[in-house]
Every structure is written in C-alpha cells, then in structure tokens.
Design a protein around this motif. Structure first.
Motif, PDB file in Angstrom:
ATOM      1  N   PHE A   5      16.286  42.366 -18.931  1.00 24.34           N
ATOM      2  CA  PHE A   5      16.539  40.852 -18.163  1.00 24.34           C
ATOM      3  C   PHE A   5      15.199  40.807 -17.145  1.00 24.34           C
ATOM      4  CE2 PHE A   5      20.248  39.822 -19.792  1.00 24.34           C
ATOM      5  CZ  PHE A   5      21.433  40.459 -19.606  1.00 24.34           C
ATOM      6  N   THR A   6      14.933  39.646 -17.253  1.00 28.70           N
ATOM      7  CA  THR A   6      13.909  39.212 -16.143  1.00 28.70           C
ATOM      8  C   THR A   6      14.787  38.177 -15.305  1.00 28.70           C
ATOM      9  OG1 THR A   6      13.059  37.620 -17.692  1.00 28.70           O
ATOM     10  CG2 THR A   6      12.182  39.548 -17.905  1.00 28.70           C
ATOM     11  N   LEU A   7      14.127  37.839 -14.127  1.00 31.15           N
ATOM     12  CA  LEU A   7      14.331  36.928 -13.520  1.00 31.15           C
ATOM     13  C   LEU A   7      14.762  35.388 -14.132  1.00 31.15           C
ATOM     14  CD1 LEU A   7      13.118  37.741  -9.940  1.00 31.15           C
ATOM     15  CD2 LEU A   7      15.381  37.904 -10.763  1.00 31.15           C
ATOM     16  N   TYR A   8      13.846  35.488 -14.933  1.00 32.07           N
ATOM     17  CA  TYR A   8      13.697  34.056 -15.664  1.00 32.07           C
ATOM     18  C   TYR A   8      15.026  33.827 -16.464  1.00 32.07           C
ATOM     19  CZ  TYR A   8      12.327  30.150 -18.383  1.00 32.07           C
ATOM     20  OH  TYR A   8      12.516  28.789 -18.994  1.00 32.07           O
ATOM     21  N   SER A   9      15.561  34.947 -17.014  1.00 33.37           N
ATOM     22  CA  SER A   9      16.593  34.818 -17.794  1.00 33.37           C
ATOM     23  C   SER A   9      17.777  34.520 -17.083  1.00 33.37           C
ATOM     24  CB  SER A   9      16.726  36.058 -18.691  1.00 33.37           C
ATOM     25  OG  SER A   9      17.100  37.197 -17.955  1.00 33.37           O
ATOM     26  N   LEU A  10      17.819  35.164 -15.569  1.00 33.61           N
ATOM     27  CA  LEU A  10      18.807  34.829 -14.983  1.00 33.61           C
ATOM     28  C   LEU A  10      18.910  33.337 -14.515  1.00 33.61           C
ATOM     29  CD1 LEU A  10      21.226  36.028 -12.977  1.00 33.61           C
ATOM     30  CD2 LEU A  10      19.466  36.331 -11.186  1.00 33.61           C
ATOM     31  N   ILE A  11      17.745  32.768 -14.523  1.00 36.40           N
ATOM     32  CA  ILE A  11      17.791  31.327 -14.175  1.00 36.40           C
ATOM     33  C   ILE A  11      18.254  30.500 -15.189  1.00 36.40           C
ATOM     34  CG2 ILE A  11      16.155  29.524 -13.501  1.00 36.40           C
ATOM     35  CD1 ILE A  11      14.437  31.272 -12.007  1.00 36.40           C
ATOM     36  N   GLN A  12      17.832  31.110 -16.542  1.00 36.59           N
ATOM     37  CA  GLN A  12      18.371  30.265 -17.684  1.00 36.59           C
ATOM     38  C   GLN A  12      19.770  30.258 -17.811  1.00 36.59           C
ATOM     39  OE1 GLN A  12      15.905  32.145 -20.896  1.00 36.59           O
ATOM     40  NE2 GLN A  12      15.222  30.072 -21.309  1.00 36.59           N
ATOM     41  N   THR A  13      20.361  31.521 -17.563  1.00 33.01           N
ATOM     42  CA  THR A  13      21.865  31.634 -17.627  1.00 33.01           C
ATOM     43  C   THR A  13      22.533  30.959 -16.557  1.00 33.01           C
ATOM     44  OG1 THR A  13      21.305  33.901 -17.894  1.00 33.01           O
ATOM     45  CG2 THR A  13      23.612  33.384 -17.693  1.00 33.01           C
ATOM     46  N   ALA A  14      22.067  30.563 -15.317  1.00 35.14           N
ATOM     47  CA  ALA A  14      22.529  29.899 -14.287  1.00 35.14           C
ATOM     48  C   ALA A  14      22.516  28.388 -14.845  1.00 35.14           C
ATOM     49  CB  ALA A  14      21.600  30.198 -13.120  1.00 35.14           C
ATOM     50  N   ASN A  73      16.934  20.551 -15.774  1.00 32.52           N
ATOM     51  CA  ASN A  73      16.807  20.476 -17.185  1.00 32.52           C
ATOM     52  C   ASN A  73      15.763  20.004 -17.624  1.00 32.52           C
ATOM     53  OD1 ASN A  73      19.172  21.795 -17.936  1.00 32.52           O
ATOM     54  ND2 ASN A  73      20.300  19.918 -17.557  1.00 32.52           N
ATOM     55  N   SER A  74      15.296  18.900 -16.930  1.00 33.15           N
ATOM     56  CA  SER A  74      13.879  18.165 -17.634  1.00 33.15           C
ATOM     57  C   SER A  74      12.713  19.290 -17.502  1.00 33.15           C
ATOM     58  CB  SER A  74      13.503  16.805 -16.839  1.00 33.15           C
ATOM     59  OG  SER A  74      14.751  16.167 -16.615  1.00 33.15           O
ATOM     60  N   VAL A  75      12.809  19.802 -16.207  1.00 37.78           N
ATOM     61  CA  VAL A  75      11.572  20.812 -15.786  1.00 37.78           C
ATOM     62  C   VAL A  75      11.754  21.703 -16.894  1.00 37.78           C
ATOM     63  CG1 VAL A  75      10.858  22.444 -14.155  1.00 37.78           C
ATOM     64  CG2 VAL A  75      11.393  20.301 -13.401  1.00 37.78           C
ATOM     65  N   SER A  76      12.739  22.334 -17.146  1.00 42.37           N
ATOM     66  CA  SER A  76      12.831  23.673 -18.124  1.00 42.37           C
ATOM     67  C   SER A  76      12.534  23.066 -19.435  1.00 42.37           C
ATOM     68  CB  SER A  76      14.331  24.162 -18.090  1.00 42.37           C
ATOM     69  OG  SER A  76      14.980  23.589 -18.769  1.00 42.37           O
ATOM     70  N   ILE A  77      12.973  21.799 -19.742  1.00 41.20           N
ATOM     71  CA  ILE A  77      12.574  21.348 -21.319  1.00 41.20           C
ATOM     72  C   ILE A  77      11.016  21.439 -21.378  1.00 41.20           C
ATOM     73  CG2 ILE A  77      12.390  19.316 -22.623  1.00 41.20           C
ATOM     74  CD1 ILE A  77      15.356  19.023 -22.153  1.00 41.20           C
ATOM     75  N   VAL A  78      10.278  20.655 -20.476  1.00 43.75           N
ATOM     76  CA  VAL A  78       8.979  20.614 -20.452  1.00 43.75           C
ATOM     77  C   VAL A  78       8.253  22.128 -20.507  1.00 43.75           C
ATOM     78  CG1 VAL A  78       6.916  20.091 -18.887  1.00 43.75           C
ATOM     79  CG2 VAL A  78       8.784  18.393 -19.433  1.00 43.75           C
ATOM     80  N   LEU A  79       8.772  22.942 -19.592  1.00 44.66           N
ATOM     81  CA  LEU A  79       8.284  24.367 -19.758  1.00 44.66           C
ATOM     82  C   LEU A  79       8.454  25.066 -20.998  1.00 44.66           C
ATOM     83  CD1 LEU A  79       9.218  25.906 -16.175  1.00 44.66           C
ATOM     84  CD2 LEU A  79       6.940  25.440 -17.117  1.00 44.66           C
ATOM     85  N   LEU A  80       9.431  24.774 -21.491  1.00 43.98           N
ATOM     86  CA  LEU A  80       9.634  25.561 -23.012  1.00 43.98           C
ATOM     87  C   LEU A  80       8.743  24.872 -23.853  1.00 43.98           C
ATOM     88  CD1 LEU A  80      13.587  25.951 -23.205  1.00 43.98           C
ATOM     89  CD2 LEU A  80      11.812  27.577 -23.372  1.00 43.98           C
ATOM     90  N   LEU A  81       8.627  23.518 -23.776  1.00 45.79           N
ATOM     91  CA  LEU A  81       7.653  22.696 -24.679  1.00 45.79           C
ATOM     92  C   LEU A  81       6.237  23.562 -24.652  1.00 45.79           C
ATOM     93  CD1 LEU A  81       8.803  19.050 -24.759  1.00 45.79           C
ATOM     94  CD2 LEU A  81       9.037  20.854 -26.717  1.00 45.79           C
TER      95      LEU A  81
ATOM     96  N   VAL B 186      18.862  42.105 -11.549  1.00 45.26           N
ATOM     97  CA  VAL B 186      19.615  41.038 -12.190  1.00 45.26           C
ATOM     98  C   VAL B 186      21.202  41.188 -12.202  1.00 45.26           C
ATOM     99  CG1 VAL B 186      19.996  39.706 -14.315  1.00 45.26           C
ATOM    100  CG2 VAL B 186      17.729  39.689 -13.369  1.00 45.26           C
ATOM    101  N   TRP B 187      21.308  42.488 -12.770  1.00 41.38           N
ATOM    102  CA  TRP B 187      22.794  42.873 -12.725  1.00 41.38           C
ATOM    103  C   TRP B 187      23.415  43.017 -11.571  1.00 41.38           C
ATOM    104  CZ3 TRP B 187      25.646  42.637 -16.864  1.00 41.38           C
ATOM    105  CH2 TRP B 187      25.312  43.100 -17.975  1.00 41.38           C
ATOM    106  N   LEU B 188      22.720  43.188 -10.360  1.00 43.70           N
ATOM    107  CA  LEU B 188      23.188  43.185  -8.880  1.00 43.70           C
ATOM    108  C   LEU B 188      23.412  41.927  -8.653  1.00 43.70           C
ATOM    109  CD1 LEU B 188      23.565  45.237  -6.493  1.00 43.70           C
ATOM    110  CD2 LEU B 188      21.277  44.497  -5.935  1.00 43.70           C
ATOM    111  N   ILE B 189      22.715  40.985  -9.102  1.00 42.66           N
ATOM    112  CA  ILE B 189      22.705  39.601  -8.398  1.00 42.66           C
ATOM    113  C   ILE B 189      24.047  39.075  -9.286  1.00 42.66           C
ATOM    114  CG2 ILE B 189      22.110  37.094  -8.634  1.00 42.66           C
ATOM    115  CD1 ILE B 189      19.530  38.189  -7.868  1.00 42.66           C
ATOM    116  N   MET B 190      24.141  39.409 -10.606  1.00 39.56           N
ATOM    117  CA  MET B 190      25.282  38.793 -11.262  1.00 39.56           C
ATOM    118  C   MET B 190      26.602  39.415 -10.559  1.00 39.56           C
ATOM    119  SD  MET B 190      24.398  37.910 -15.078  1.00 39.56           S
ATOM    120  CE  MET B 190      24.184  39.328 -15.891  1.00 39.56           C
ATOM    121  N   GLU B 191      26.515  40.717 -10.377  1.00 40.79           N
ATOM    122  CA  GLU B 191      27.899  41.128  -9.749  1.00 40.79           C
ATOM    123  C   GLU B 191      28.225  40.505  -8.617  1.00 40.79           C
ATOM    124  OE1 GLU B 191      27.604  45.331  -9.312  1.00 40.79           O
ATOM    125  OE2 GLU B 191      29.667  45.601  -8.156  1.00 40.79           O
TER     126      GLU B 191
END
Lengths: 84, 305
Positions: A5-14, A73-81, B186-191
């Motif tokens: 997991f990275t912090l970026y994946s947390l942002i994506q999840t959110a 969403n627009s920002v993340s679409i641009v970043l993904l592109l 990340v797990w901590l924040i999610m919890e």
C-alpha cells in the motif's frame, strides 16, 4: 502477503468511495429501496438511529462534495493519462 | 437529590474541554518540566528560548557597540520574531500543534507503567481518566490518559524490527522499509477512519477526539513488536505464543479503556442495561477491540516464515 500500500492508493480509494456515494441517484435508486428524502426520519429526538445517520451522510456527501469531486476527478484523470 | 457528588465523579460529557489552555504553568499544571534553569520570566515553555536574542541585553559584546549594527540587529530580530509568529499562527490552523503537545507530555515512569499495562492489564483496577477542572490531566500524571509517544515510537520500532526480520530471511532491500512503513500507516489511517465512521453512525456522545483514537490504534504496535522479536529469537512457536498473549492483553486493555468512554454510565459499571442503543454500543466496543488482534496478526505474519 505483503500488501504494497502506498499513500497514493489510499487517496485513490478515498476518491473512488466518495464517487460511489455521490452517484447514488435520488429517485431512480434511493426511493426504490426506501432511502429517499421524503422517507427520511426527521425526528429531533436524541436517537436518530443508524438508518437516519446513513441517509444524512449520503445526502451531505452529495451536496458538499459535488464540486470538489469534479475537480479531484479531473486532476486524477489527467495524472493517470500523463503518468500511467 | 444528592448534592455531594464525589470528587472523582465519572465524567463522560465535560463541556468545553480544552486540552492545553494552561500551558503556561502558572497554575502549577505544567505540561513540561522547566529544565532551562533560567529566571521565572522564561517559564513560558521552550518557545521563549528560541526567540531572537535581544542584543541590547547581552553585556560585554564589543561587536555590538556600534549603533548602526545595533539598529540592524534589533530590526533583524524583530523581523524574525514576526515571521515566526506568523508561521506559528498559520501552522496551528492546519495541524493543532498545541493540542499535540499534550499528548507528548510523558515521562519515563508513565511510559514504563503504560507498557506494563499494555502487556498485562489484568491487575489494574481503576481505569478512569482523572480530570482537573474539565481538562484532562497530562499523561505524566495519570497512567490512564492516552498519549502519542508510545504509538509513534512503537510504529518506528515496528518498521525497524520488520526490516530486521526481513533481513534475517535474506528478503531485505531498502525500498521494502518504505513499503512496510507506508502500508502500516495506511492500515492505521483506514482503521481510524472506520472507527470514526462507526462512531458517527451509532451517534455516541463521547469526548474521544481523533487523536485519542489514533493513540488507541497505535498501542497495538507494542504487542506486534514483542511478538516479532520473540519469533526472531526463539522461532515460530514462540512467535505464536507471545502474539496470542499480546492479542489477549490488547483486547482486554481496549475493552476496559473504551468501556468508560463509549458506554453509558450505568452500563460501564457492569450492570446489565437493556435497550437497542446500549447493545449497539456494546457491539461497537467489542468490534473495535476485536479488530486489534486481527490487525496485529495481519501485519506481522508475513515477517515470520
């Protein structure tokens, strides 16, 4: 077993979760399953209950996060592109 | 009506809770000991020690006898203190630094007792947090108060121990440390977010702040470190045994701590209270406490092969 997991994946999840809550359509879906605005419990007692809290949450996410979600969403679409 | 309430009355909703208004120490409840050894004028915490040195107050500095450089020095120091003030004010808006200071006001005795509690909470009787005129007492004076020092140190130690464990199995590379750190974070924040969401849904009127929840979720790192270290030293059976012990200990610790904060007064004293709301709160406490051992196992099992 190592979850990379990275912090970026947390942002994506959110972002994805907020999108999911924001696209719940009022009359096509929520009214059908009994979560419409006219069916919400409007009591002012000190025990709103779990269902009323969830409805409040959905409604407030829809109103508050509409514009920021468009931007994010627009920002993340641009970043993904750009960066894949 | 009973007007003579006991002094250590169980408080669940103190209104106007301020964590750090008395940081000056003028009323005797200092957060940090004054170790500067200077005059009482510099008792306003350690911030004053960093204030721009007043050139006019330093005797015997021949360089500053020139009035021009005196002026320049005074101007420079006033600019610096202005900039520092502005930065402090703006930073305080985003990260509540003053509130964070409360959580780091610990001393060795507190840390020792708390670590002992985390591993062996079965003998401790009184789990209430002491209050002092509506503000909770600093952690160094009350062993039940949550702090952020142990979770932070535990997190860092966990990353180091994870690197050590991976190194003994020849699976180590420096990027793995960063991966471990970010995934545990990340797990901590999610919890913490999950606990916040469930607290919102159940409408519990509690005085638990987000930082409190962060502190409680960070206490499990102590058990994880104990498990992994004993697994490294003595092999897999020792890992499972010590992890089991620490999981049980954290479970009991969380239940006893959260019981006072989440449940209503009468339920917290052990009497059986009927009602859907109390049941829901009980389930919530149980599930928060049960999530800790699950995370402890999840975050450490891949380190011991």
């Amino acid at each position: 077993m190592l979850m990379a997991f990275t912090l970026y994946s947390l942002i994506q999840t959110a972002i994805l979760c907020t999108n999911a809550i924001a696209v719940l359509h009022e009359e096509r879906f929520l009214s059908k399953i009994g979560c419409g605005v006219d069916q919400a419990v409007g009591g002012f007692g000190d025990d709103p209950g779990v269902k009323a809290q969830i409805l409040n949450l959905i409604r407030s996410v829809r109103t508050v996060m509409r514009v920021p979600l468009i931007i994010v969403n627009s920002v993340s679409i641009v970043l993904l592109l750009l960066f894949g | 009506m009973d007007y003579s309430t006991p002094q250590n009355v169980f408080r669940q909703h103190p209104n106007m809770r301020l964590r750090n208004t008395s940081i000056d120490g003028s009323d005797g409840s200092q957060l940090f000991d004054d170790t500067s050894g200077a005059t009482p004028a510099s008792q306003m915490g350690y911030k004053n020690q960093q204030a721009g040195p007043e050139s006019a107050a330093y005797p015997g500095q021949s360089l500053l006898s020139d009035p021009m450089s005196n002026l320049a020095m005074a101007y420079g120091s006033s600019l610096a203190s202005q900039g520092k003030e502005m930065m402090d004010k703006n930073l305080d808006r985003f990260i509540p630094i003053s509130k964070l200071k409360y959580y780091f006001a610990v001393d060795t005795v507190y840390v020792g007792k708390k670590l002992g509690l985390l591993v062996f909470p079965y003998m401790h009787q009184n789990w209430e947090v002491n209050y002092q005129q509506d503000t909770p007492v600093a952690p160094r004076f009350d062993v039940n108060a949550p702090d952020l020092y142990i979770p932070t140190m535990g997190f860092i130690t966990y990353i180091l121990v994870a690197g050590l464990a991976l190194g003994t199995q020849n699976r180590f590379s420096p990027e793995l440390l960063g991966v471990q750190a970010s995934s545990a974070f990340v797990w901590l924040i999610m919890e913490v977010l999950a606990v916040l969401l469930s607290l919102y849904l159940v409408t519990v009127n509690t005085d638990l702040t987000t930082i409190d929840l962060l502190a409680f979720s960070g206490y499990k790192y102590v058990g994880m470190i104990v498990g992994v270290v004993s697994g490294l030293l003595f092999g897999k059976p020792a890992y499972y045994l010590s992890l089991l012990w620490c999981c049980a200990a954290i479970f009991i610790f969380m239940i006893r701590t959260l019981r006072l904060k989440l449940l209503s007064e009468s339920a917290a004293e052990g009497r059986l209270v009927r009602g859907a709301r109390n049941q829901l709160r009980m389930y919530l406490t149980m599930s928060i406490a049960a999530a800790q051992p699950i995370f402890m196992y999840w975050l450490t099992c891949h380190l011991i092969r």
